[in-house]
Design a protein around this motif. Structure first.
Motif, PDB file in Angstrom:
ATOM      1  N   SER A 157       0.830  -1.207   0.000  1.00  0.00           N
ATOM      2  CA  SER A 157       0.000   0.000   0.000  1.00  0.00           C
ATOM      3  C   SER A 157       0.863   1.255   0.000  1.00  0.00           C
ATOM      4  O   SER A 157       0.593   2.213  -0.730  1.00  0.00           O
ATOM      5  CB  SER A 157      -0.934   0.010   1.210  1.00  0.00           C
ATOM      6  OG  SER A 157      -1.822  -1.080   1.137  1.00  0.00           O
ATOM      7  N   ARG A 160       2.442   1.587  -3.397  1.00  0.00           N
ATOM      8  CA  ARG A 160       1.436   1.962  -4.401  1.00  0.00           C
ATOM      9  C   ARG A 160       1.104   3.455  -4.299  1.00  0.00           C
ATOM     10  O   ARG A 160       1.021   4.154  -5.303  1.00  0.00           O
ATOM     11  CB  ARG A 160       0.182   1.115  -4.175  1.00  0.00           C
ATOM     12  CG  ARG A 160      -0.911   1.346  -5.208  1.00  0.00           C
ATOM     13  CD  ARG A 160      -2.094   0.429  -4.979  1.00  0.00           C
ATOM     14  NE  ARG A 160      -2.783   0.703  -3.718  1.00  0.00           N
ATOM     15  CZ  ARG A 160      -2.812  -0.103  -2.673  1.00  0.00           C
ATOM     16  NH1 ARG A 160      -2.208  -1.255  -2.731  1.00  0.00           N
ATOM     17  NH2 ARG A 160      -3.448   0.238  -1.572  1.00  0.00           N
ATOM     18  N   ARG A 163       3.926   5.693  -5.641  1.00  0.00           N
ATOM     19  CA  ARG A 163       3.967   5.676  -7.110  1.00  0.00           C
ATOM     20  C   ARG A 163       2.817   6.481  -7.721  1.00  0.00           C
ATOM     21  O   ARG A 163       3.006   7.323  -8.593  1.00  0.00           O
ATOM     22  CB  ARG A 163       3.891   4.228  -7.620  1.00  0.00           C
ATOM     23  CG  ARG A 163       4.115   4.118  -9.123  1.00  0.00           C
ATOM     24  CD  ARG A 163       3.636   2.787  -9.685  1.00  0.00           C
ATOM     25  NE  ARG A 163       2.192   2.740  -9.676  1.00  0.00           N
ATOM     26  CZ  ARG A 163       1.470   1.741  -9.193  1.00  0.00           C
ATOM     27  NH1 ARG A 163       2.058   0.708  -8.658  1.00  0.00           N
ATOM     28  NH2 ARG A 163       0.162   1.783  -9.222  1.00  0.00           N
ATOM     29  N   LYS A 164       1.596   6.226  -7.205  1.00  0.00           N
ATOM     30  CA  LYS A 164       0.423   6.897  -7.780  1.00  0.00           C
ATOM     31  C   LYS A 164       0.494   8.409  -7.559  1.00  0.00           C
ATOM     32  O   LYS A 164       0.204   9.193  -8.464  1.00  0.00           O
ATOM     33  CB  LYS A 164      -0.857   6.321  -7.154  1.00  0.00           C
ATOM     34  CG  LYS A 164      -1.187   4.930  -7.679  1.00  0.00           C
ATOM     35  CD  LYS A 164      -2.373   4.325  -6.980  1.00  0.00           C
ATOM     36  CE  LYS A 164      -3.677   4.953  -7.375  1.00  0.00           C
ATOM     37  NZ  LYS A 164      -4.830   4.252  -6.760  1.00  0.00           N
TER      38      LYS A 164
ATOM     39  N   PRO B 171      -6.294  -4.221   0.122  1.00  0.00           N
ATOM     40  CA  PRO B 171      -6.348  -3.686  -1.239  1.00  0.00           C
ATOM     41  C   PRO B 171      -5.542  -4.503  -2.239  1.00  0.00           C
ATOM     42  O   PRO B 171      -4.624  -5.234  -1.870  1.00  0.00           O
ATOM     43  CB  PRO B 171      -5.734  -2.289  -1.068  1.00  0.00           C
ATOM     44  CG  PRO B 171      -4.829  -2.407   0.124  1.00  0.00           C
ATOM     45  CD  PRO B 171      -5.226  -3.616   0.916  1.00  0.00           C
ATOM     46  N   GLU B 173      -4.249  -4.007  -6.614  1.00  0.00           N
ATOM     47  CA  GLU B 173      -4.275  -3.084  -7.738  1.00  0.00           C
ATOM     48  C   GLU B 173      -4.597  -3.845  -9.023  1.00  0.00           C
ATOM     49  O   GLU B 173      -3.960  -4.855  -9.324  1.00  0.00           O
ATOM     50  CB  GLU B 173      -2.914  -2.400  -7.857  1.00  0.00           C
ATOM     51  CG  GLU B 173      -2.978  -1.106  -8.596  1.00  0.00           C
ATOM     52  CD  GLU B 173      -1.720  -0.286  -8.381  1.00  0.00           C
ATOM     53  OE1 GLU B 173      -1.814   0.934  -8.455  1.00  0.00           O
ATOM     54  OE2 GLU B 173      -0.640  -0.866  -8.145  1.00  0.00           O
TER      55      GLU B 173
END
Lengths: 182, 184
Positions: A157, A160, A163-164, B171, B173
């Motif tokens: 998480s 992620r 990066r986002k 989560p 992706e």
């Protein structure tokens, strides 16, 4: 005392200028207050910066300048840029520094509630592996980012969201920043 | 030598049939396998295996595009599901397969997805009789369903799919398959 029309115009002009100056000073003070308390983090991410702007734009970011004019990077909070992203227990708040070439200058963990965060994303080794990483890199746990057993969700998480957020800030602000450069 | 007309016609029809049979059928030939989808991240694996949570595993495939939808569900189920769940232009249907000892705790309503500042909650679902997916190489699945979300999605960017568990959120992706635009 009675002013002539010319004097009245002059006084009005000076009052307008004074009000505009006051407004500019007030807005600048307000912008600077938006980064109050963040200075140690900002200086750690960009030690050679001459000044930082206030937090502005969509997504919200802080501009970093080498001198009065030269933009050298951005700092942004993952919570501002990706407000819906979360780890296992909630949002993972990090400040990310990125230069104008889209390379990360550093990641600073601010807050989290992850149960295994103390041995996965809190150690400096986690943040250190993002320094120098390009927004075009894969950012995949187990490939170019080290995984931590039993804290997979937290590490994935955090990776992620870095990066986002970085790619989103680059998409929105890097192109315009390039146009601003001489 | 001149062939009688009926014989020539039969030969021509036979030749045509042979050519048709030799041409590879696109649906079967181009369908990816389970492992192929996993490799290109068009199949998302979300595993809940934290020590305080019982095991539950979920897989997701975006089945709105006809090619991937037909490969995942087969023609009949894809057509039925499309009629049942397709609605607005921005409707997005995912196949979900599940297995694990904690399946009794699983609730479809706990699934949602996000992209940038947009959140998508489930707007429809369809329970399927397992086995429903026709993907080659699939693992044993206990339950399967289709779930639908609604809203504009940027297919060049991944979405994050969350399963909001009792103890925390898990989560994963999901990266949309490439060349999606021509298939929708």
């Amino acid at each position: 005392m009675i002013w002539t029309p010319a004097e009245t115009r002059l006084v009005r002009r000076w009052i307008t200028v004074a009000l505009l100056l006051a407004a500019i000073i007030r807005v600048d003070a307000w912008l600077q207050s938006s980064i109050r308390g963040l200075e140690p983090h900002l200086n750690a991410l960009f030690p050679k910066a001459a000044r930082f702007s206030g937090k502005t734009g969509t997504p919200a970011h802080i501009k970093v300048f080498a001198d009065e004019e030269q933009l050298i990077g951005f700092v942004f909070s993952t919570i501002d840029v990706e407000p819906l992203e979360r780890g296992y227990e909630g949002p993972i708040e990090m400040l990310v520094g990125m230069d104008t070439a889209g390379r990360l200058r550093g990641v600073d963990l601010i807050a989290h509630r992850e149960p295994y965060g103390y041995f996965s994303i809190e150690p400096p080794e986690f943040s250190a592996q993002f320094v120098g990483k390009s927004i075009l890199d894969r950012f995949r746990v187990g490939e170019d980012v080290d995984g931590v057993t039993t804290a997979t969700i937290t590490v994935s998480s955090a990776t992620r969201v870095i990066r986002k957020a970085a790619r989103r800030v680059a998409r929105e602000h890097l192109a315009s920043a390039e146009n601003d450069q001489p | 030598m001149t062939l009688p007309v009926p014989t020539a016609r039969r030969l021509a029809i036979g030749l045509l049939a042979g050519i048709i049979l030799l041409i590879p059928r696109p649906a079967a030939a181009q369908c990816p396998t389970w492992d192929g989808l996993l490799a290109d991240e068009s199949l998302l694996d979300i595993t809940i295996s934290a020590p305080q949570m019982a095991g539950l595993r979920m897989w997701f495939v975006y089945v709105t595009p006809a090619t991937l939808g037909r490969c995942t569900l087969g023609d009949t189920l894809f057509d039925t599901a499309s009629a049942e769940l397709s609605g607005a232009q921005d409707r997005h249907v995912f196949w979900i397969g599940t297995e694990g000892p904690a399946l009794h705790l699983f609730r479809l309503e706990r699934i949602y997805m996000i992209q940038e500042t947009r959140r998508y909650d489930m707007v429809g679902s369809l329970a399927l009789d397992s086995p429903a997916t026709v993907l080659n190489g699939k693992p044993p699945l206990t339950a399967e369903a289709l779930i639908a979300f609604e809203g504009p999605v940027d297919f060049a960017e991944p979405v994050t799919i969350f399963y909001e568990g009792i103890m925390g959120s898990v989560p994963g992706e999901y990266w949309f398959p490439e060349n999606l635009g021509s298939d929708r």
